[in-house]
Motif scaffolding. Structure first.
Motif, PDB file in Angstrom:
ATOM      1  N   MET A  53      95.176  79.686  74.274  1.00 13.32           N
ATOM      2  CA  MET A  53      94.242  81.132  74.796  1.00 13.32           C
ATOM      3  C   MET A  53      95.614  81.389  75.310  1.00 13.32           C
ATOM      4  O   MET A  53      95.872  81.179  76.461  1.00 13.32           O
ATOM      5  N   ALA A  54      96.420  82.386  75.180  1.00 16.97           N
ATOM      6  CA  ALA A  54      97.072  82.664  75.991  1.00 16.97           C
ATOM      7  C   ALA A  54      97.691  82.349  77.979  1.00 16.97           C
ATOM      8  O   ALA A  54      96.147  83.585  78.121  1.00 16.97           O
ATOM      9  N   GLY A  55      98.358  82.477  78.301  1.00 20.10           N
ATOM     10  CA  GLY A  55      98.536  82.816  79.339  1.00 20.10           C
ATOM     11  C   GLY A  55      97.867  81.870  80.571  1.00 20.10           C
ATOM     12  O   GLY A  55      97.718  82.282  81.119  1.00 20.10           O
ATOM     13  N   ARG A  56      97.084  81.069  79.831  1.00 18.75           N
ATOM     14  CA  ARG A  56      96.133  79.962  80.291  1.00 18.75           C
ATOM     15  C   ARG A  56      96.665  79.476  82.005  1.00 18.75           C
ATOM     16  O   ARG A  56      98.120  78.815  81.221  1.00 18.75           O
ATOM     17  N   ILE A  57      96.139  79.582  82.955  1.00 20.20           N
ATOM     18  CA  ILE A  57      97.076  78.510  84.016  1.00 20.20           C
ATOM     19  C   ILE A  57      96.967  77.308  83.859  1.00 20.20           C
ATOM     20  O   ILE A  57      95.478  76.855  83.846  1.00 20.20           O
ATOM     21  N   THR A  58      97.243  76.111  84.182  1.00 20.19           N
ATOM     22  CA  THR A  58      97.659  74.931  84.003  1.00 20.19           C
ATOM     23  C   THR A  58      97.812  74.428  85.113  1.00 20.19           C
ATOM     24  O   THR A  58      98.504  74.880  86.033  1.00 20.19           O
ATOM     25  N   SER A  59      97.969  72.941  85.176  1.00 20.22           N
ATOM     26  CA  SER A  59      98.351  72.696  86.056  1.00 20.22           C
ATOM     27  C   SER A  59      99.406  70.980  85.402  1.00 20.22           C
ATOM     28  O   SER A  59      98.713  71.204  84.551  1.00 20.22           O
ATOM     29  N   GLN A  60      99.827  70.157  86.363  1.00 24.38           N
ATOM     30  CA  GLN A  60     100.191  69.058  86.676  1.00 24.38           C
ATOM     31  C   GLN A  60      99.600  67.879  86.472  1.00 24.38           C
ATOM     32  O   GLN A  60      99.402  66.443  85.781  1.00 24.38           O
ATOM     33  N   PHE A  61      97.763  68.344  86.340  1.00 27.03           N
ATOM     34  CA  PHE A  61      97.063  67.045  87.060  1.00 27.03           C
ATOM     35  C   PHE A  61      95.848  67.221  85.251  1.00 27.03           C
ATOM     36  O   PHE A  61      95.903  68.399  85.124  1.00 27.03           O
ATOM     37  N   ASP A  62      95.136  66.116  85.403  1.00 20.22           N
ATOM     38  CA  ASP A  62      94.213  66.520  84.295  1.00 20.22           C
ATOM     39  C   ASP A  62      92.706  65.519  84.739  1.00 20.22           C
ATOM     40  O   ASP A  62      92.655  65.865  86.321  1.00 20.22           O
ATOM     41  N   ARG A  63      91.054  65.499  83.803  1.00 23.80           N
ATOM     42  CA  ARG A  63      90.554  65.295  84.279  1.00 23.80           C
ATOM     43  C   ARG A  63      90.421  64.182  85.149  1.00 23.80           C
ATOM     44  O   ARG A  63      89.415  64.120  85.870  1.00 23.80           O
ATOM     45  N   ARG A  64      91.092  63.185  84.874  1.00 24.83           N
ATOM     46  CA  ARG A  64      91.042  61.302  85.990  1.00 24.83           C
ATOM     47  C   ARG A  64      91.838  62.059  87.331  1.00 24.83           C
ATOM     48  O   ARG A  64      91.935  60.865  88.136  1.00 24.83           O
ATOM     49  N   ALA A  65      92.183  62.544  87.443  1.00 19.00           N
ATOM     50  CA  ALA A  65      93.139  63.153  88.791  1.00 19.00           C
ATOM     51  C   ALA A  65      92.424  62.955  89.902  1.00 19.00           C
ATOM     52  O   ALA A  65      91.234  63.677  89.792  1.00 19.00           O
ATOM     53  N   THR A  66      92.714  62.854  90.539  1.00 17.24           N
ATOM     54  CA  THR A  66      91.634  62.464  92.206  1.00 17.24           C
ATOM     55  C   THR A  66      91.902  63.865  92.881  1.00 17.24           C
ATOM     56  O   THR A  66      92.845  64.640  93.262  1.00 17.24           O
ATOM     57  N   CYS A 116      90.758  70.603  86.738  1.00 10.93           N
ATOM     58  CA  CYS A 116      92.489  71.562  87.688  1.00 10.93           C
ATOM     59  C   CYS A 116      93.342  72.709  86.521  1.00 10.93           C
ATOM     60  O   CYS A 116      94.249  72.259  86.248  1.00 10.93           O
ATOM     61  N   ALA A 117      92.254  73.420  85.989  1.00 15.19           N
ATOM     62  CA  ALA A 117      93.216  74.227  85.182  1.00 15.19           C
ATOM     63  C   ALA A 117      92.430  76.006  84.366  1.00 15.19           C
ATOM     64  O   ALA A 117      90.849  75.560  85.167  1.00 15.19           O
ATOM     65  N   GLU A 118      92.635  76.704  84.763  1.00 15.11           N
ATOM     66  CA  GLU A 118      91.958  77.980  83.857  1.00 15.11           C
ATOM     67  C   GLU A 118      90.740  77.479  82.708  1.00 15.11           C
ATOM     68  O   GLU A 118      91.474  76.541  81.400  1.00 15.11           O
ATOM     69  N   ALA A 119      89.724  77.165  83.182  1.00 14.11           N
ATOM     70  CA  ALA A 119      88.994  76.655  81.263  1.00 14.11           C
ATOM     71  C   ALA A 119      89.559  77.660  80.365  1.00 14.11           C
ATOM     72  O   ALA A 119      89.158  78.544  80.352  1.00 14.11           O
ATOM     73  N   ALA A 120      88.840  77.273  78.889  1.00 15.02           N
ATOM     74  CA  ALA A 120      88.981  78.217  77.127  1.00 15.02           C
ATOM     75  C   ALA A 120      88.084  78.461  77.388  1.00 15.02           C
ATOM     76  O   ALA A 120      86.661  78.171  77.576  1.00 15.02           O
ATOM     77  N   PRO A 121      87.699  79.642  76.445  1.00 17.07           N
ATOM     78  CA  PRO A 121      86.215  80.026  75.888  1.00 17.07           C
ATOM     79  C   PRO A 121      85.071  78.513  75.306  1.00 17.07           C
ATOM     80  O   PRO A 121      85.558  78.027  74.801  1.00 17.07           O
ATOM     81  N   TRP A 122      84.125  79.015  75.936  1.00 20.42           N
ATOM     82  CA  TRP A 122      83.413  77.861  75.722  1.00 20.42           C
ATOM     83  C   TRP A 122      83.120  77.723  74.248  1.00 20.42           C
ATOM     84  O   TRP A 122      83.248  78.576  73.456  1.00 20.42           O
ATOM     85  N   LYS A 123      82.818  76.367  73.373  1.00 17.81           N
ATOM     86  CA  LYS A 123      82.655  76.970  71.668  1.00 17.81           C
ATOM     87  C   LYS A 123      81.563  75.089  71.734  1.00 17.81           C
ATOM     88  O   LYS A 123      81.439  74.071  72.165  1.00 17.81           O
ATOM     89  N   GLU A 124      80.745  75.251  70.110  1.00 18.95           N
ATOM     90  CA  GLU A 124      79.755  74.809  70.235  1.00 18.95           C
ATOM     91  C   GLU A 124      80.880  73.463  69.752  1.00 18.95           C
ATOM     92  O   GLU A 124      79.546  72.621  69.288  1.00 18.95           O
TER      93      GLU A 124
END
Length: 319
Positions: free
Chosen positions: A1-14, A280-288
């Motif tokens: 997904m081009a241009g998706r907003i992300t961050s330095q944090f992942d799913r385990r960040a508090t 902590c990021a813009e979600a990508a499209p849902w995939k089955e």
């Protein structure tokens, strides 16, 4: 997904990881549902950054206990508690009036409170309770606080959605299950879709005024949200393992609060709204083939967001 907003944090960040380095002194923050679950950890992060914080809760005794704990833990005495029942529009109006009487501006509104998979229940207006609580109550609250948000601009709203949005779009022909059989998960799903569409509709109207809204998927967290679910159902869904332990893929409440705090404070999101965020990021499209993350098109559909706004104005008396 081009241009998706992300961050330095992942799913385990508090939430405390995300708030580190932020100074919210002089900023007014309101968190609904802050007496339990991820609401407590969301509030803890804001309190630790020095915010002027209000916990909007149904149970004020629990809210006061949380506030006392946060004051002691953070050294921040600017923590207030207000009574708010989102399923009762009169309660929402009373809370908004009281809040406006004691605050000159509002900078961050976190629409965190919610209910899930409840038995069929209705408000005094006849509205299905999950839709009324999760969406309509927050829709009314945000609109009543719009003057304060204008004074606080740039201001942000965080709207708690869920991967549960995949269970149903908003069924405009029968939102309140008057013609179709009640299904607790379809009801929850459309309320969470509505939470995402609210962010789209809000930002379209008020983004240019410096008041943006984004939807957040906090992740799977074991909190009081599951109180209406039998243990066998939780095991069948894989949330609880056969031995009774929590699935290790679940987040802690502190991890679940991280994306809400990021949505409220991230420089990457300054002036940007109408998104659905997770980890902590813009979600990508849902995939089955990856069903536990991503966003479906119906939760970001601009036409549905406009239709939802209109019916929500009618249902809350704001039309």
């Amino acid at each position: 997904m081009a241009g998706r907003i992300t961050s330095q944090f992942d799913r385990r960040a508090t939430a405390l990881d995300v708030i580190k380095g932020h100074d919210l002194s002089g900023r007014v923050v309101l968190v609904t549902g802050a007496a339990s679950g991820i609401g407590v950890e969301t509030a803890r992060a804001f309190a630790s950054a020095g915010a002027d914080l209000t916990l909007a809760v149904r149970d004020t005794a629990k809210g006061e206990a949380v506030a006392a704990d946060l004051r002691k833990a953070t050294g921040n005495d600017r923590i207030a508690v207000g009574a708010l029942d989102l399923g009762d529009q009169a309660s929402v109006r009373r809370f908004a009036a009281d809040f406006a009487a004691s605050h000159a501006a509002l900078h961050i509104l976190v629409n965190n409170a919610g209910i899930m998979a409840t038995p069929e229940m209705r408000t005094k207006e006849g509205y299905e309770l999950q839709f009324a609580t999760n969406h309509l109550g927050h829709f009314l609250l945000a609109n009543l606080l719009l003057p304060l948000l204008r004074k606080g601009a740039p201001a942000r709203i965080v709207s708690l959605s869920s991967i549960g949005h995949r269970r149903s779009p908003v069924v405009f022909d029968d939102i309140h299950f008057k013609q179709r059989p009640y299904d607790k998960w379809a009801a929850y799903g459309q309320s969470k879709t509505a939470n995402a569409l609210f962010a789209v509709g809000w930002t379209r109207r008020f983004g240019a005024d410096g008041i943006t809204a984004n939807a957040v998927m906090p992740g799977g967290i074991m909190t009081g949200l599951q109180k209406h679910m039998p243990m066998e159902e939780q095991k069948a869904l894989g949330w609880i393992l056969p031995d009774g332990s929590i699935n290790p893929g679940m987040k802690t409440p502190a991890q679940g609060a991280a994306t809400s705090v990021w949505a409220a404070t991230a420089k990457e999101l300054q002036g940007i709204g109408g998104l659905y965020l997770e980890d902590c990021a813009e979600a990508a499209p849902w995939k089955e083939d990856a069903p536990w993350s991503g966003v479906l098109p119906h939760a970001l559909d601009a036409e549905a967001a406009e239709r939802l706004w209109s019916v929500s104005e009618e249902m809350t008396g704001l039309a």
